[in-house]
Design a protein around this motif. Structure first.
Motif, PDB file in Angstrom:
ATOM      1  N   GLN A 163      63.846 149.423 -32.625  1.00  0.00           N
ATOM      2  CA  GLN A 163      62.764 149.678 -31.664  1.00  0.00           C
ATOM      3  C   GLN A 163      62.944 151.056 -31.027  1.00  0.00           C
ATOM      4  OE1 GLN A 163      60.268 147.459 -31.385  1.00  0.00           O
ATOM      5  NE2 GLN A 163      59.169 148.929 -30.141  1.00  0.00           N
ATOM      6  N   GLU A 164      64.174 151.373 -30.648  1.00  0.00           N
ATOM      7  CA  GLU A 164      64.455 152.683 -30.068  1.00  0.00           C
ATOM      8  C   GLU A 164      64.232 153.791 -31.102  1.00  0.00           C
ATOM      9  OE1 GLU A 164      67.932 151.343 -26.899  1.00  0.00           O
ATOM     10  OE2 GLU A 164      68.472 151.877 -28.963  1.00  0.00           O
ATOM     11  N   LEU A 165      64.602 153.502 -32.336  1.00  0.00           N
ATOM     12  CA  LEU A 165      64.410 154.470 -33.408  1.00  0.00           C
ATOM     13  C   LEU A 165      62.919 154.747 -33.638  1.00  0.00           C
ATOM     14  CD1 LEU A 165      65.930 156.178 -35.459  1.00  0.00           C
ATOM     15  CD2 LEU A 165      65.846 154.239 -37.026  1.00  0.00           C
ATOM     16  N   SER A 166      62.094 153.713 -33.513  1.00  0.00           N
ATOM     17  CA  SER A 166      60.654 153.903 -33.696  1.00  0.00           C
ATOM     18  C   SER A 166      60.088 154.855 -32.643  1.00  0.00           C
ATOM     19  CB  SER A 166      59.910 152.570 -33.669  1.00  0.00           C
ATOM     20  OG  SER A 166      59.842 152.040 -32.370  1.00  0.00           O
ATOM     21  N   VAL A 167      60.609 154.780 -31.420  1.00  0.00           N
ATOM     22  CA  VAL A 167      60.176 155.694 -30.353  1.00  0.00           C
ATOM     23  C   VAL A 167      60.549 157.124 -30.719  1.00  0.00           C
ATOM     24  CG1 VAL A 167      60.528 156.322 -27.929  1.00  0.00           C
ATOM     25  CG2 VAL A 167      60.279 153.914 -28.576  1.00  0.00           C
ATOM     26  N   GLU A 168      61.738 157.307 -31.281  1.00  0.00           N
ATOM     27  CA  GLU A 168      62.173 158.629 -31.703  1.00  0.00           C
ATOM     28  C   GLU A 168      61.291 159.180 -32.826  1.00  0.00           C
ATOM     29  OE1 GLU A 168      64.659 160.575 -30.435  1.00  0.00           O
ATOM     30  OE2 GLU A 168      64.849 159.062 -28.855  1.00  0.00           O
ATOM     31  N   TYR A 169      60.952 158.321 -33.785  1.00  0.00           N
ATOM     32  CA  TYR A 169      60.071 158.754 -34.872  1.00  0.00           C
ATOM     33  C   TYR A 169      58.700 159.171 -34.335  1.00  0.00           C
ATOM     34  CZ  TYR A 169      63.015 157.485 -38.868  1.00  0.00           C
ATOM     35  OH  TYR A 169      64.003 157.434 -39.818  1.00  0.00           O
ATOM     36  N   THR A 225      59.892 150.776 -38.491  1.00  0.00           N
ATOM     37  CA  THR A 225      61.009 150.393 -37.636  1.00  0.00           C
ATOM     38  C   THR A 225      60.565 149.568 -36.438  1.00  0.00           C
ATOM     39  OG1 THR A 225      60.907 152.544 -36.523  1.00  0.00           O
ATOM     40  CG2 THR A 225      62.480 152.319 -38.326  1.00  0.00           C
ATOM     41  N   GLU A 226      59.344 149.783 -35.986  1.00  0.00           N
ATOM     42  CA  GLU A 226      58.821 149.016 -34.853  1.00  0.00           C
ATOM     43  C   GLU A 226      58.591 147.557 -35.226  1.00  0.00           C
ATOM     44  OE1 GLU A 226      55.430 149.737 -31.490  1.00  0.00           O
ATOM     45  OE2 GLU A 226      54.982 150.353 -33.535  1.00  0.00           O
ATOM     46  N   MET A 244      71.925 152.201 -31.596  1.00  0.00           N
ATOM     47  CA  MET A 244      70.498 152.390 -31.423  1.00  0.00           C
ATOM     48  C   MET A 244      69.776 151.285 -32.198  1.00  0.00           C
ATOM     49  SD  MET A 244      68.108 155.668 -32.385  1.00  0.00           S
ATOM     50  CE  MET A 244      68.393 156.571 -30.890  1.00  0.00           C
ATOM     51  N   THR A 245      68.821 150.656 -31.546  1.00  0.00           N
ATOM     52  CA  THR A 245      68.053 149.599 -32.201  1.00  0.00           C
ATOM     53  C   THR A 245      66.896 150.205 -32.992  1.00  0.00           C
ATOM     54  OG1 THR A 245      66.514 149.313 -30.372  1.00  0.00           O
ATOM     55  CG2 THR A 245      68.580 148.032 -30.282  1.00  0.00           C
TER      56      THR A 245
END
Length: 77
Positions: free
Chosen positions: A4-10, A61-62, A1-2
């Motif tokens: 950027q993807e983690l920021s979407v999850e947050y 994270t973004e 998981m990148t």
């Protein structure tokens, strides 16, 4: 998981928590019992902190690899 993807999850997590806070605030308005009001206020306070932190981590994270991005001091070593 990148990151950027983690920021979407947050962000999604923050939205879910925020919806729960709103729900508890509605219950708080309708409740007259002092003990229950105190418990609801404590939960709202805790969840509000979690919402803020999730939003801050989403931004971190973004933009983690963006040049010139000034990170929140709370999340730096």
């Amino acid at each position: 998981m990148t990151l950027q993807e983690l920021s979407v999850e947050y962000r999604a997590h923050a939205q879910t928590l925020s919806a729960r806070v709103k729900e508890l605030e509605r219950r708080l308005e309708q409740t007259r019992e002092p003990r229950e009001r105190c418990l609801l206020q404590d939960r709202i306070r805790m969840l509000s902190t979690m919402v803020r932190e999730a939003r801050e981590l989403a931004v971190l994270t973004e933009h983690y690899y963006d040049r010139g991005y000034r990170r929140n001091v709370r999340y730096t070593v």
